[in-house]
Design an enzyme around this catalytic site. Structure first.
Site, short mmCIF file in Angstrom:
data_model
loop_
_atom_site.label_atom_id
_atom_site.label_comp_id
_atom_site.label_asym_id
_atom_site.label_seq_id
_atom_site.Cartn_x
_atom_site.Cartn_y
_atom_site.Cartn_z
N GLU A 133 0.85 -1.18 0.00
CA GLU A 133 0.00 0.00 0.00
C GLU A 133 0.89 1.24 0.00
OE1 GLU A 133 -3.91 1.59 2.46
OE2 GLU A 133 -2.36 0.50 3.56
N LYS A 135 -10.10 0.43 -2.12
CA LYS A 135 -10.17 0.00 -0.72
C LYS A 135 -11.54 0.33 -0.12
CE LYS A 135 -7.54 0.61 3.60
NZ LYS A 135 -6.39 1.34 4.20
N CYS A 137 -4.92 -3.60 3.31
CA CYS A 137 -4.63 -3.20 4.68
C CYS A 137 -5.80 -3.40 5.66
CB CYS A 137 -4.13 -1.76 4.67
SG CYS A 137 -3.22 -1.28 6.17
#
Length: 268
Positions: free
Chosen positions: A40, A113, A158
């Site tokens: 990321e 995301k 993440c």
């Protein structure tokens, strides 16, 4: 198929970050990797969250996307560009997008995301929603390796790691988790969450992390790793730039799923 989880300690210079990413991707390709996953924010970790808005790219147009396409084609490698900021309709926000490129340099999938990180322990505080716009759609793609085997690859980023329902929806054989876990949350939860996602989905997990002290003062946990469907860590790179590599095998995945057919036993 040999896979690579690439770890970086990205800074505030786009050019320097791309140069480092290229070095590590070349290292992975030279070692025989067919799939390499960048972390990321591999291309940029600004002094403040708003800095990433200055780099937000339009789909199919931009320095970072050109880089990913070129390096995938030149190295004949599947490359997943951890995340990069992508422009949205609201100029005060950007999408945190993960892009997958095939060995011909074509972008085959984009995942924005879904879950945005927020944390405040009184000493350190983060709130991604200030500048990021959440995605709403799980994404997966098919990857054909050099032996002709086809894999279903599920994408996440993440903080998504804490939401098990996303991974069930992906129904993938390989799960990607490019990340920039903080040192605090990573020390507490990183490995146990990754191994849990591998075990409950009976899938390989490739987790590429930021790992070290950054120019902006942030400290990230690192410990990039590849995990097998039984939850065993196959490869790990602890701190600083580097590559964690492992050979993943469809026979191993099928063996785990046959011996313990938990995926067939779901009731809810």
């Amino acid at each position: 198929m040999k896979v690579a989880a690439i770890q970086m300690v990205s800074g505030i210079s786009l050019d320097a970050n791309l140069s480092e990413a290229l070095r590590l991707l070349r290292q992975a390709a030279q070692a025989g990797a067919e799939l390499a996953v960048l972390p990321e924010y591999f291309c940029f970790m600004g002094n403040k969250d708003e800095d990433k808005l200055l780099l937000a790219e339009q789909p199919g147009l931009g320095t970072v996307q050109d880089f990913l396409s070129d390096v995938a084609r030149d190295l004949k490698l599947w490359v997943v560009g951890g995340t990069l900021p992508m422009a949205v309709d609201d100029p005060t926000h950007a999408a945190n997008a993960s892009l997958a490129y095939n060995p011909k340099g074509k972008c085959v999938t984009r995942y924005d995301k879904i879950h945005l990180f927020r944390y405040d322990n009184g000493r350190e505080a983060y709130d991604e929603s200030v500048v990021l716009q959440a995605g709403d759609t799980p994404e997966a793609f098919e990857l054909s390796d050099r032996s002709g085997q086809t894999w279903r690859v599920g994408m996440s980023v993440c903080y998504d790691l804490r939401f098990a329902e996303l991974y069930k929806a992906l129904a993938a054989q390989i799960l990607l988790v490019p990340s920039a876990f903080t040192y605090t949350t990573g020390q507490a939860h990183w490995e146990v969450l990754l191994r849990a996602r591998a075990i409950e989905n009976q899938a390989f997990v490739i987790a590429s992390a930021q790992g070290g002290e950054h120019e902006n003062g942030r400290r990230t946990w690192g410990r990039s790793m590849v995990i097998d469907p039984w939850g065993e860590v196959m490869a790990m790179h602890a701190v600083g730039p580097g590559v964690a590599m492992a050979d993943i095998d469809m026979a191993r995945l099928n063996g785990v799923r046959q011996q313990l057919p938990a995926l067939q036993h779901r009731r809810l």
